[in-house]
Design a protein around this motif. Structure first.
Motif, mmCIF file in Angstrom:
data_model
loop_
_atom_site.group_PDB
_atom_site.id
_atom_site.type_symbol
_atom_site.label_atom_id
_atom_site.label_comp_id
_atom_site.label_asym_id
_atom_site.label_seq_id
_atom_site.Cartn_x
_atom_site.Cartn_y
_atom_site.Cartn_z
ATOM 1 N N ASN A 19 6.855 1.702 -27.887
ATOM 2 C CA ASN A 19 7.990 2.065 -27.028
ATOM 3 C C ASN A 19 8.483 0.800 -26.317
ATOM 4 O O ASN A 19 7.766 0.234 -25.485
ATOM 5 C CB ASN A 19 7.553 3.123 -26.008
ATOM 6 C CG ASN A 19 8.740 3.674 -25.229
ATOM 7 O OD1 ASN A 19 9.792 3.037 -25.130
ATOM 8 N ND2 ASN A 19 8.568 4.861 -24.676
ATOM 9 N N PHE A 64 14.276 2.260 -33.742
ATOM 10 C CA PHE A 64 14.846 3.610 -33.836
ATOM 11 C C PHE A 64 14.679 4.330 -32.502
ATOM 12 O O PHE A 64 13.919 3.890 -31.633
ATOM 13 C CB PHE A 64 14.184 4.411 -34.973
ATOM 14 C CG PHE A 64 12.715 4.650 -34.797
ATOM 15 C CD1 PHE A 64 11.780 3.701 -35.189
ATOM 16 C CD2 PHE A 64 12.245 5.832 -34.235
ATOM 17 C CE1 PHE A 64 10.416 3.919 -35.015
ATOM 18 C CE2 PHE A 64 10.881 6.066 -34.067
ATOM 19 C CZ PHE A 64 9.964 5.106 -34.461
ATOM 20 N N ASN A 78 13.710 7.977 -30.728
ATOM 21 C CA ASN A 78 13.171 9.324 -30.876
ATOM 22 C C ASN A 78 12.261 9.645 -29.690
ATOM 23 O O ASN A 78 12.282 8.927 -28.698
ATOM 24 C CB ASN A 78 12.470 9.503 -32.227
ATOM 25 C CG ASN A 78 12.740 10.878 -32.802
ATOM 26 O OD1 ASN A 78 12.424 11.894 -32.171
ATOM 27 N ND2 ASN A 78 13.359 10.930 -33.970
ATOM 28 N N ASP A 79 11.484 10.692 -29.836
ATOM 29 C CA ASP A 79 10.641 11.188 -28.748
ATOM 30 C C ASP A 79 9.366 10.347 -28.626
ATOM 31 O O ASP A 79 8.791 9.941 -29.637
ATOM 32 C CB ASP A 79 10.274 12.652 -29.079
ATOM 33 C CG ASP A 79 9.723 13.402 -27.885
ATOM 34 O OD1 ASP A 79 9.587 12.817 -26.802
ATOM 35 O OD2 ASP A 79 9.416 14.606 -28.062
ATOM 36 N N ASP A 80 8.915 10.108 -27.401
ATOM 37 C CA ASP A 80 7.647 9.416 -27.173
ATOM 38 C C ASP A 80 6.530 10.453 -27.152
ATOM 39 O O ASP A 80 5.998 10.806 -26.096
ATOM 40 C CB ASP A 80 7.697 8.629 -25.862
ATOM 41 C CG ASP A 80 6.528 7.649 -25.765
ATOM 42 O OD1 ASP A 80 5.724 7.578 -26.727
ATOM 43 O OD2 ASP A 80 6.429 6.950 -24.745
ATOM 44 N N LEU A 107 4.319 13.527 -32.980
ATOM 45 C CA LEU A 107 5.479 13.175 -33.801
ATOM 46 C C LEU A 107 5.260 11.822 -34.484
ATOM 47 O O LEU A 107 5.603 11.651 -35.661
ATOM 48 C CB LEU A 107 6.749 13.141 -32.946
ATOM 49 C CG LEU A 107 8.018 12.760 -33.698
ATOM 50 C CD1 LEU A 107 8.379 13.811 -34.746
ATOM 51 C CD2 LEU A 107 9.184 12.546 -32.742
ATOM 52 N N HIS A 108 4.670 10.876 -33.761
ATOM 53 C CA HIS A 108 4.422 9.554 -34.344
ATOM 54 C C HIS A 108 3.422 9.641 -35.493
ATOM 55 O O HIS A 108 3.565 8.964 -36.507
ATOM 56 C CB HIS A 108 3.951 8.570 -33.275
ATOM 57 C CG HIS A 108 5.005 8.293 -32.244
ATOM 58 N ND1 HIS A 108 4.844 7.409 -31.222
ATOM 59 C CD2 HIS A 108 6.250 8.810 -32.093
ATOM 60 C CE1 HIS A 108 5.948 7.385 -30.476
ATOM 61 N NE2 HIS A 108 6.800 8.242 -30.988
ATOM 62 N N PHE A 118 5.397 11.025 -38.393
ATOM 63 C CA PHE A 118 6.201 9.958 -39.021
ATOM 64 C C PHE A 118 5.337 9.139 -39.987
ATOM 65 O O PHE A 118 5.744 8.839 -41.106
ATOM 66 C CB PHE A 118 6.765 8.999 -37.958
ATOM 67 C CG PHE A 118 8.062 9.439 -37.339
ATOM 68 C CD1 PHE A 118 9.084 9.977 -38.098
ATOM 69 C CD2 PHE A 118 8.262 9.286 -35.972
ATOM 70 C CE1 PHE A 118 10.291 10.373 -37.509
ATOM 71 C CE2 PHE A 118 9.461 9.670 -35.369
ATOM 72 C CZ PHE A 118 10.470 10.209 -36.142
ATOM 73 N N TRP A 174 14.976 13.021 -23.619
ATOM 74 C CA TRP A 174 13.786 12.582 -24.368
ATOM 75 C C TRP A 174 14.005 11.355 -25.242
ATOM 76 O O TRP A 174 13.079 10.924 -25.928
ATOM 77 C CB TRP A 174 13.212 13.725 -25.213
ATOM 78 C CG TRP A 174 12.927 14.946 -24.414
ATOM 79 C CD1 TRP A 174 13.610 16.130 -24.450
ATOM 80 C CD2 TRP A 174 11.918 15.094 -23.404
ATOM 81 N NE1 TRP A 174 13.084 17.004 -23.540
ATOM 82 C CE2 TRP A 174 12.044 16.410 -22.879
ATOM 83 C CE3 TRP A 174 10.926 14.249 -22.899
ATOM 84 C CZ2 TRP A 174 11.212 16.880 -21.869
ATOM 85 C CZ3 TRP A 174 10.107 14.728 -21.892
ATOM 86 C CH2 TRP A 174 10.255 16.030 -21.405
ATOM 87 N N GLU A 175 15.210 10.810 -25.264
ATOM 88 C CA GLU A 175 15.439 9.630 -26.113
ATOM 89 C C GLU A 175 14.718 8.403 -25.558
ATOM 90 O O GLU A 175 14.835 8.083 -24.373
ATOM 91 C CB GLU A 175 16.943 9.325 -26.227
ATOM 92 C CG GLU A 175 17.674 10.265 -27.154
ATOM 93 C CD GLU A 175 19.076 9.778 -27.465
ATOM 94 O OE1 GLU A 175 19.516 9.991 -28.600
ATOM 95 O OE2 GLU A 175 19.725 9.186 -26.582
#
Ligand code: ZN
Length: 138
Positions: free
Chosen positions: A20, A51, A53-55, A59-60, A63, A115-116
């Protein structure tokens, strides 16, 4: 018009990693003194991405699994690009996750949706790489 440019140096300990970089970009914005404008943030290397996206760690992980399905690292012999290098999968993963993001600057702040957050995506790490932050405006 004001203009601000800075290179952020990043070295990951793992081959693939998401970091992040929102606080770093925010610091650039504060230093720039720009209140209204645009920020461009791009990876300067062709096996890394920037990119939004959500922290969120789940989700990571998703990905990572998804990218490994699309462009698995091994066997490295499956790619024509590999020979002297073994990072063909890194080039493909970068292409999927993108080179850059642009964020609006409004009233001196990064004008995000809910959330970005801005991430650096490393796909061939363990060496120093750069992210370019360019901010223009008034
Ligand atoms: Zn390569």
């Amino acid at each position: 018009m004001k203009s601000f440019r800075k290179e952020l140096w990043i070295e990951t300990s793992a081959r693939r990693e998401f970091i992040n970089i929102t606080p770093d970009v925010d610091l650039c914005l504060q230093k720039s003194g720009i209140q209204e404008g645009l920020a461009l943030i791009n990876a300067m290397h062709i096996t890394a991405s920037v990119f939004i996206n959500d922290d969120e760690s789940g989700l990571h992980y998703d990905f990572e699994v998804w990218l490994e399905k699309l462009a698995p690292h091994s066997p490295t012999s499956q790619y024509r690009h590999n020979g002297y290098e073994d990072n063909a999968d890194g080039h493909l993963k970068r292409q999927i996750m993108g080179r850059e993001v642009v964020v609006a600057i409004t009233e001196g702040k990064l004008d995000f949706g809910p959330w970005e957050q801005i991430f650096y995506g490393e796909f061939d790490g363990k060496r120093k790489k750069r992210v370019l932050v360019k901010i223009i405006g008034e």
